[in-house]
Design a protein around this motif. Structure first.
Motif, short mmCIF file in Angstrom:
data_model
loop_
_atom_site.label_atom_id
_atom_site.label_comp_id
_atom_site.label_asym_id
_atom_site.label_seq_id
_atom_site.Cartn_x
_atom_site.Cartn_y
_atom_site.Cartn_z
N TYR A 128 3.26 -33.35 -1.98
CA TYR A 128 3.34 -31.83 -2.18
C TYR A 128 2.93 -31.51 -3.65
N TYR A 149 19.72 -30.12 8.73
CA TYR A 149 19.10 -29.89 7.11
C TYR A 149 19.57 -30.81 6.37
N GLY A 150 19.04 -30.84 5.34
CA GLY A 150 19.36 -31.53 3.97
C GLY A 150 19.48 -30.55 2.66
N ARG A 160 16.10 -28.95 2.59
CA ARG A 160 15.09 -29.08 3.89
C ARG A 160 15.64 -28.90 5.15
N PHE A 178 18.84 -27.92 -10.04
CA PHE A 178 18.15 -27.20 -9.32
C PHE A 178 18.86 -27.46 -7.89
N GLY A 220 12.36 -20.85 -10.27
CA GLY A 220 12.32 -22.30 -9.74
C GLY A 220 11.21 -23.05 -9.44
N PHE A 246 19.95 -30.89 -1.67
CA PHE A 246 19.59 -31.83 -2.60
C PHE A 246 19.99 -31.26 -3.86
N TYR A 269 4.26 -28.23 -6.32
CA TYR A 269 4.72 -27.06 -6.73
C TYR A 269 4.17 -26.46 -8.00
N TYR A 319 18.86 -31.53 -8.22
CA TYR A 319 17.83 -32.00 -9.28
C TYR A 319 18.22 -31.62 -10.44
N ASN A 358 8.47 -32.51 6.46
CA ASN A 358 9.13 -31.22 5.99
C ASN A 358 9.56 -31.03 4.60
N LYS A 359 9.35 -29.70 3.88
CA LYS A 359 9.32 -29.40 2.74
C LYS A 359 10.56 -29.00 2.22
N LEU A 360 10.84 -29.21 0.74
CA LEU A 360 12.18 -28.73 0.06
C LEU A 360 11.70 -27.41 -0.54
N VAL A 361 12.85 -26.53 -0.29
CA VAL A 361 12.67 -25.23 -1.02
C VAL A 361 13.87 -25.10 -1.88
N PHE A 362 13.36 -24.68 -3.06
CA PHE A 362 14.28 -24.70 -4.41
C PHE A 362 14.78 -23.57 -4.58
N GLY A 363 16.16 -23.44 -5.15
CA GLY A 363 16.59 -22.30 -5.89
C GLY A 363 16.05 -21.88 -7.30
N ALA A 364 16.37 -20.91 -7.82
CA ALA A 364 15.90 -20.44 -9.24
C ALA A 364 16.64 -21.24 -10.37
N ASN A 378 15.60 -36.01 7.75
CA ASN A 378 16.30 -34.92 6.65
C ASN A 378 16.55 -36.13 5.50
#
Lengths: 114, 116
Positions: free
Chosen positions: A33, B32-33, B95, B91, A42, B35, A35, B37, B102-108, A99
């Protein structure tokens, strides 16, 4: 263990110049990936590669191209850099599907476009 | 619409106290998962903890625990006995689904400062 290695760590470009960010992982991971991280936003996904030979767009792909050169390497190219692409770029990898399993990140590449 | 929302831009906590960092998520996928960080000032991304949508118990890893409230779609990180070294950006990420790669979407993110 090297993990995920990104080069270069710092780069300054002028508007319109091109460059390639290199990423390599030595964990035999299938998925990789790219980013970008901007203040207050973020991490946003640019492109990803679920497996060798495949690439897909993420949230913010415009202005970028990628190449999954082999299982280890996934490069990000800026064809004509713009100031809006000033950011910190992270490469990451992950073992497989499902997952479970976290992303392993490189140390980041700080890019400034003047 | 935001898939991951972290409503606290910044937090302060006294050393040795516990702190909760909020995270809410939005998904219609039953699989879903979630995470968390940590990103210290040096910039690297450090994985802390994972919670799967089908996990019956809240995840724990040392001083980190995840307060998972599925019905409310929240996955708050609890850090117990805060230390000065916990000062960092945190953060939350999600997923969705079981697709390969499948990709991870992050918060701000939330900046945490631990005071001595």
């Amino acid at each position: 263990n090297a993990g995920v290695t990104q080069t270069p760590k710092f780069q300054v470009l002028k508007t319109g110049q091109s460059m390639t960010l290199q990423c390599a992982q030595d964990m035999n991971h299938n998925s990789m990936y790219w980013y970008r991280q901007d203040p207050g936003m973020g991490l946003r996904l640019i492109y990803y590669s679920a497996s060798e030979g495949t690439t897909d767009k993420g949230e913010v792909p415009n202005g970028y191209n990628v190449s999954r050169l082999n299982k280890r390497e996934f490069s990000l190219r800026l064809e004509s850099a713009a100031p809006s692409q000033t950011s910190v770029y992270f490469c990451a990898s992950r073992q497989g599907n499902g997952n479970t399993g976290e992303l392993f990140f490189g140390e980041g590449s700080r890019l400034t476009v003047l | 619409a935001q898939k991951i929302t972290q409503t606290q831009p910044g937090m302060f906590v006294q050393e040795k106290e516990a702190v909760t960092l909020d995270c809410t998520y939005d998904t219609s996928d039953p699989s879903y998962g979630l995470f968390w960080y940590k990103q210290p000032s040096s910039g690297e991304m450090i994985f802390l903890i994972y919670q799967g949508s089908y996990d019956q118990q809240n995840a724990t890893e040392g001083r980190y625990s995840l307060n998972f409230q599925k019905a409310r779609k929240s996955a708050n990180l609890v850090i117990s006995a805060s230390q000065l070294g916990d000062s960092a950006m945190y953060f939350c990420a999600m997923r969705e689904g079981l697709e390969y790669g499948n990709k991870l979407v992050f918060g701000a993110g939330t900046i945490l400062r631990v005071k001595s």
